[in-house]
Design a protein around this motif. Structure first.
Motif, mmCIF file in Angstrom:
data_model
loop_
_atom_site.group_PDB
_atom_site.id
_atom_site.type_symbol
_atom_site.label_atom_id
_atom_site.label_comp_id
_atom_site.label_asym_id
_atom_site.label_seq_id
_atom_site.Cartn_x
_atom_site.Cartn_y
_atom_site.Cartn_z
ATOM 1 N N PRO A 20 0.832 -1.211 0.000
ATOM 2 C CA PRO A 20 0.000 0.000 0.000
ATOM 3 C C PRO A 20 0.865 1.259 0.000
ATOM 4 O O PRO A 20 1.954 1.279 0.576
ATOM 5 C CB PRO A 20 -0.809 -0.130 1.303
ATOM 6 N N ASP A 21 0.359 2.299 -0.631
ATOM 7 C CA ASP A 21 1.167 3.500 -0.837
ATOM 8 C C ASP A 21 1.160 4.439 0.367
ATOM 9 O O ASP A 21 0.107 4.760 0.928
ATOM 10 C CB ASP A 21 0.651 4.274 -2.051
ATOM 11 N N GLU A 82 -1.897 10.897 -7.851
ATOM 12 C CA GLU A 82 -2.680 10.344 -8.951
ATOM 13 C C GLU A 82 -1.792 9.775 -10.055
ATOM 14 O O GLU A 82 -2.138 8.787 -10.701
ATOM 15 C CB GLU A 82 -3.612 11.412 -9.511
ATOM 16 N N CYS A 85 1.020 6.813 -7.830
ATOM 17 C CA CYS A 85 0.477 5.828 -6.892
ATOM 18 C C CYS A 85 -0.701 5.075 -7.495
ATOM 19 O O CYS A 85 -0.857 3.883 -7.292
ATOM 20 C CB CYS A 85 0.045 6.497 -5.580
ATOM 21 N N GLY A 86 -1.536 5.783 -8.220
ATOM 22 C CA GLY A 86 -2.636 5.123 -8.895
ATOM 23 C C GLY A 86 -3.799 4.751 -8.007
ATOM 24 O O GLY A 86 -4.753 4.120 -8.458
ATOM 25 N N GLU A 87 -3.733 5.119 -6.742
ATOM 26 C CA GLU A 87 -4.817 4.836 -5.808
ATOM 27 C C GLU A 87 -4.680 5.794 -4.627
ATOM 28 O O GLU A 87 -3.619 6.407 -4.443
ATOM 29 C CB GLU A 87 -4.729 3.391 -5.304
ATOM 30 N N PRO A 88 -5.730 5.947 -3.841
ATOM 31 C CA PRO A 88 -5.584 6.798 -2.649
ATOM 32 C C PRO A 88 -4.436 6.291 -1.768
ATOM 33 O O PRO A 88 -4.212 5.089 -1.640
ATOM 34 C CB PRO A 88 -6.933 6.647 -1.944
ATOM 35 N N GLN A 110 -10.098 12.601 -2.863
ATOM 36 C CA GLN A 110 -10.068 11.335 -3.605
ATOM 37 C C GLN A 110 -8.693 10.679 -3.595
ATOM 38 O O GLN A 110 -8.576 9.480 -3.876
ATOM 39 C CB GLN A 110 -10.528 11.563 -5.056
ATOM 40 N N VAL A 111 -7.637 11.421 -3.267
ATOM 41 C CA VAL A 111 -6.292 10.840 -3.273
ATOM 42 C C VAL A 111 -5.843 10.406 -1.880
ATOM 43 O O VAL A 111 -4.735 9.881 -1.725
ATOM 44 C CB VAL A 111 -5.250 11.814 -3.871
ATOM 45 N N ARG A 113 -6.160 8.156 1.432
ATOM 46 C CA ARG A 113 -6.676 6.972 2.142
ATOM 47 C C ARG A 113 -6.789 7.272 3.635
ATOM 48 O O ARG A 113 -7.761 6.905 4.289
ATOM 49 C CB ARG A 113 -5.740 5.790 1.903
#
Length: 272
Positions: A20-21, A82, A85-88, A110-111, A113
């Motif tokens: 996970p980022d 965005e 990472c491509g995901e929150p 939206q970015v 988590r």
């Protein structure tokens, strides 16, 4: 370092680890690589860490005229997340970095988590305002803080008295601080970065935040007193406040980083 071309900055960044980022957002005068000394090695076995240079320091370049508002720094972070990472992502930040993340949570939820904010508040006020304004004015008049004078000045702002008085630890902290002073990064970044840190006030917009937030304060923090963090947590719906004893504004760097890393990993695990 690789580069990402954002809408108004060419951002130098680096990624290590896998999983996970986590995106690490530096405070004033710090570069992305500073997280790689004491933080990312702890997290790399389970997470992918992204570090980067904020605009105004290091290899990141921005031609937009000064002053840069905090929103510009936040837009850089959101665009980087965005793109690479491509995901929150989990966003970690201290001081100015934490203020930037607050703005990201407001403008670009939206970015995010989960946002973990260390050594910060909802606005610049009181002694913190006067301290930053004095530093900016000092530079505008041609003053510099480098060498041992810079070490003596900043060490007392970053570390608690017990750490400064530790006869084994202090030489190590002094070496870290001298390395920072000798790099010239802090001097070059004070005006472009601290203007944003001095003038931000997010109090009237924090109620809109809907992402998970943890506010981490340090009991011996001179720059961002714990009550600033308590106020911040009250203003964000659902935010949790955590107070770490015996630590100062920069204890994550060479002082209590092992303890802080374990604590932060515990917070992350709650949101996996």
């Amino acid at each position: 370092m690789p580069r990402f071309s954002g809408s108004s900055a060419s951002i130098a960044y680096e990624q290590t680890g896998s999983g996970p980022d986590i995106v690490w957002v530096g405070g004033g005068g710090t570069r992305g690589r500073d997280w790689q000394r004491f933080q990312t090695p702890h997290f790399d076995p389970k997470f992918r860490s992204t570090v980067f240079d904020n605009r105004g320091i290091g290899e990141t370049a921005c031609d937009k005229p000064l002053p840069w508002p905090l929103a510009d720094f936040a837009d850089d972070v959101a665009e980087l997340v965005e793109a690479v990472c491509g995901e929150p992502a989990f966003l970690f930040g201290n001081s100015l970095g934490a203020a930037i993340i607050q703005e990201v949570a407001i403008r670009h939820p939206q970015v995010v988590r989960c946002a973990i904010l260390m050594g910060t508040g909802a606005w610049s006020t009181g002694w913190g305002w006067d301290y930053q304004e004095a530093e900016i004015e000092f530079r505008r008049r041609g003053g510099t803080l480098d060498g041992m004078m810079g070490v003596a000045h900043y060490a007392s702002m970053l570390y608690p008295a017990k750490a400064l008085g530790d006869r084994e630890l202090w030489p190590k902290l002094k070496a870290l601080m001298l390395e920072w002073m000798d790099s010239g990064e802090n001097e070059a970044s004070v005006i472009p970065q601290w203007e944003a840190s001095l003038r931000f006030d997010q109090r009237d917009r924090l109620a809109s935040v809907r992402v998970p937030v943890h506010v981490v304060a340090f009991a011996e923090d001179v720059q961002a007193p714990p009550q600033d963090g308590e106020e911040l947590a009250r203003l964000i719906p659902g935010a949790e406040f955590h107070l770490l004893q015996g630590m100062g504004h920069g204890s994550w760097y060479g002082h209590a980083h092992d303890e802080i890393n374990r604590f932060l990993e515990g917070l992350l695990n709650r949101h996996l």
